[in-house]
Design a protein around this motif. Structure first.
Motif, PDB file in Angstrom:
ATOM      1  N   GLU A 179       0.828  -1.209   0.000  1.00 21.42           N
ATOM      2  CA  GLU A 179       0.000   0.000   0.000  1.00 21.42           C
ATOM      3  C   GLU A 179       0.862   1.258   0.000  1.00 21.42           C
ATOM      4  N   ASN A 180       1.848   1.296   0.859  1.00 21.03           N
ATOM      5  CA  ASN A 180       2.664   2.509   0.960  1.00 21.03           C
ATOM      6  C   ASN A 180       3.554   2.719  -0.262  1.00 21.03           C
ATOM      7  N   GLU A 181       3.926   1.637  -0.927  1.00 21.44           N
ATOM      8  CA  GLU A 181       4.624   1.773  -2.206  1.00 21.44           C
ATOM      9  C   GLU A 181       3.708   2.460  -3.217  1.00 21.44           C
ATOM     10  N   GLN A 182       2.469   1.998  -3.279  1.00 15.27           N
ATOM     11  CA  GLN A 182       1.515   2.604  -4.200  1.00 15.27           C
ATOM     12  C   GLN A 182       1.259   4.066  -3.841  1.00 15.27           C
ATOM     13  N   ARG A 183       1.079   4.325  -2.558  1.00 15.27           N
ATOM     14  CA  ARG A 183       0.794   5.686  -2.112  1.00 15.27           C
ATOM     15  C   ARG A 183       1.959   6.630  -2.460  1.00 15.27           C
ATOM     16  N   ALA A 184       3.169   6.158  -2.300  1.00 11.65           N
ATOM     17  CA  ALA A 184       4.329   6.979  -2.653  1.00 11.65           C
ATOM     18  C   ALA A 184       4.332   7.295  -4.144  1.00 11.65           C
ATOM     19  N   ALA A 185       4.014   6.284  -4.957  1.00 12.32           N
ATOM     20  CA  ALA A 185       3.979   6.479  -6.406  1.00 12.32           C
ATOM     21  C   ALA A 185       2.895   7.471  -6.817  1.00 12.32           C
ATOM     22  N   LEU A 186       1.822   7.541  -6.004  1.00 13.88           N
ATOM     23  CA  LEU A 186       0.715   8.449  -6.293  1.00 13.88           C
ATOM     24  C   LEU A 186       0.900   9.826  -5.665  1.00 13.88           C
ATOM     25  N   GLY A 187       1.999   9.998  -4.933  1.00 14.80           N
ATOM     26  CA  GLY A 187       2.247  11.277  -4.280  1.00 14.80           C
ATOM     27  C   GLY A 187       1.509  11.451  -2.973  1.00 14.80           C
ATOM     28  N   LEU A 188       1.080  10.336  -2.364  1.00 15.54           N
ATOM     29  CA  LEU A 188       0.373  10.378  -1.087  1.00 15.54           C
ATOM     30  C   LEU A 188       1.327  10.054   0.057  1.00 15.54           C
ATOM     31  N   ALA A 189       1.014  10.571   1.223  1.00 12.33           N
ATOM     32  CA  ALA A 189       1.820  10.272   2.409  1.00 12.33           C
ATOM     33  C   ALA A 189       1.625   8.817   2.812  1.00 12.33           C
ATOM     34  N   PRO A 190       2.619   8.185   3.419  1.00  8.19           N
ATOM     35  CA  PRO A 190       2.452   6.810   3.894  1.00  8.19           C
ATOM     36  C   PRO A 190       1.389   6.749   4.979  1.00  8.19           C
ATOM     37  N   THR A 191       0.794   5.586   5.140  1.00  6.76           N
ATOM     38  CA  THR A 191      -0.265   5.438   6.133  1.00  6.76           C
ATOM     39  C   THR A 191       0.110   4.408   7.189  1.00  6.76           C
ATOM     40  N   GLY A 192      -0.367   4.646   8.389  1.00  8.82           N
ATOM     41  CA  GLY A 192      -0.202   3.685   9.471  1.00  8.82           C
ATOM     42  C   GLY A 192      -1.540   3.192   9.968  1.00  8.82           C
ATOM     43  N   ASP A 193      -2.616   3.539   9.229  1.00  7.50           N
ATOM     44  CA  ASP A 193      -3.971   3.160   9.630  1.00  7.50           C
ATOM     45  C   ASP A 193      -4.546   2.122   8.681  1.00  7.50           C
ATOM     46  N   SER A 194      -5.378   1.250   9.216  1.00  4.51           N
ATOM     47  CA  SER A 194      -6.027   0.232   8.403  1.00  4.51           C
ATOM     48  C   SER A 194      -7.073   0.878   7.495  1.00  4.51           C
ATOM     49  N   LEU A 195      -7.511   0.141   6.481  1.00  9.12           N
ATOM     50  CA  LEU A 195      -8.484   0.670   5.529  1.00  9.12           C
ATOM     51  C   LEU A 195      -9.798   1.090   6.194  1.00  9.12           C
TER      52      LEU A 195
END
Length: 425
Positions: A179-195
């Motif tokens: 998820e965080n790999e995808q978020r980084a590629a999309l320009g989003l901050a990493p997440t530590g919370d569940s969906l």
């Protein structure tokens, strides 16, 4: 408005999404529908008359996946470590391919609507483009007090909620890196919370595409962010029975339906011999649907020339089920919906995923019974069918049928929610 609808999984996972997509197109919206390559033709056939629906290939071939060693062996391992590793691998199977395809699909997207599978990826994309996010859930997936994480076990409410919370946390941990790999590629901050936490914070809507009647108390707990609409299904407006099946149904008494959908049956010939033997002992006919298993060729292997047993590749549930006396199937949400609507007492022979939930729910209200497919034997099948053809089981199944929303009503309610969410963003 433009609705992007990436759906992964088997036909039962994809069909509810198609039903919703068709309704949205009927209301004048543009729909880009993503289906696994093995189900693209199916999706295009169901949407052919709607120019506003574009069907594209999305993700890997799910038929091949279900036949793979990952699904057939490792995910069913008795070794917990092997099983957890396999589940994590399944959760991210085809991830890079789907992420790339989804990014192309979501140009000018107003709302992103997905199924139960692949929600994390779809949510991240919705957050990236700022669109509304909706997910169709085909069974209970979020923490609650009333539905056991493991069907068949009754736990105190607080413990039940804790077990669901643990399952959600384990799911997030298995997905976090991807998820965080995808978020980084999309320009989003990493997440530590569940969906579930992120979805609620974002205002996403998790549509419960099944009947609240089967899980009393759940609708009251979850409220407007997890609204119940009922089982979603394609409503063709006419019955579609194969002429050969129609002639066979007319030639004798109402049969017991047997079908295991996309689930790979390990030994089709042995299963058919079992069905022949049990139905002969009970004095009932059998209509056997092959689905994704090689039961048609297995019929010749079984060498059973019995006019009271008919094996077909597929059937239209809406037209055939009302002409049956009972059903034996894998407990997929779509097939369960069809047997519930038809008022059929049902024996669920489950494999995995949400299937044991439906078996337990039908057993709880007296409209069916349940067993694991791997434990199916001639005595188990004989007893299971005997249990569901009683007057009490038939009565409970008819009562359930009266509470099930018609497909059109359920789909309209889901479309209302999708439109409202899209306008709200």
């Amino acid at each position: 408005m433009k609705f992007v609808m990436p759906f992964n999984g088997s036909r039962g996972d994809v069909a509810p999404g198609i039903a919703l997509g068709v309704e949205l197109a009927h209301r004048g919206h543009d729909v880009v529908f993503g289906a696994p390559p093995n189900l693209v033709d199916f999706a295009r056939a169901k949407t052919a008359v709607y120019e506003r629906v574009e069907v594209v290939s999305f993700g890997p071939d799910t038929h091949s996946l279900l036949e793979s060693e990952l699904i057939r062996v490792r995910i069913k391992s008795r070794n917990p470590r092997t099983r957890m590793t396999a589940l994590a691998e399944l959760a991210t199977h085809g991830w890079d391919q789907m992420a790339a395809e989804l990014e192309q699909m979501t140009v000018d997207c107003d709302a992103l609507v997905t199924g139960s599978l692949g929600q994390e990826m779809a949510f991240n994309m919705a957050e990236s483009v700022g669109s509304a996010f909706l997910a169709l859930h085909y069974c209970p997936l979020r923490k609650n007090d009333v539905v056991p994480v493991s069907p068949g076990f009754t736990l105190p409410g607080a413990l039940n909620r804790s077990m669901w919370a643990l399952a959600e946390n384990l799911r997030f941990k298995s997905m976090k890196a991807r998820e965080n790999e995808q978020r980084a590629a999309l320009g989003l901050a990493p997440t530590g919370d569940s969906l579930p936490v992120r979805c609620a914070r974002y205002g996403g809507v998790e549509i419960q595409a099944y009947e609240s009647t089967l899980f009393p108390g759940l609708a009251e707990q979850w409220g407007p962010l997890r609204p119940f609409v009922g089982f979603l299904g394609l409503n063709s407006g006419h019955l579609d029975t194969d002429p050969a099946v129609d002639r066979w149904l007319r030639s004798g008494s109402a049969p017991v339906y047997f079908g295991f959908g996309s689930m790979p049956v390990p030994d089709p010939a042995a299963l058919l011999r079992m069905i022949h033997s049990v139905t002969e002992r009970l004095g009932v006919r059998a209509l056997v649907c092959a689905g994704w298993s090689d039961l048609v060729s297995a019929e010749s292997i079984a060498a059973q020339q019995n006019p009271n047993v008919m094996v077909v590749d597929s059937v239209d549930h809406a037209s055939v089920f009302p002409r049956c006396m009972a059903a034996v199937h894998h407990g997929g949400a779509g097939t369960t919906a069809a047997s519930a609507r038809a008022g059929l007492p049902t024996l669920v022979c489950w494999f995995s995923a949400d299937q044991p939930f439906w078996g337990a729910a039908l057993r709880r209200i007296g409209a069916g019974s349940s067993t694991k497919f791997s434990k199916l034997s001639e005595p188990v099948l004989l007893q299971g069918i005997t249990d569901i053809i009683t007057d009490d089981a038939r009565r409970a199944a008819r009562q359930l049928a009266h509470s099930v929303a018609p497909p059109g009503v359920a789909v309209a309610a889901a479309a209302d929610l999708a439109e409202s969410a899209a306008r709200g963003r």
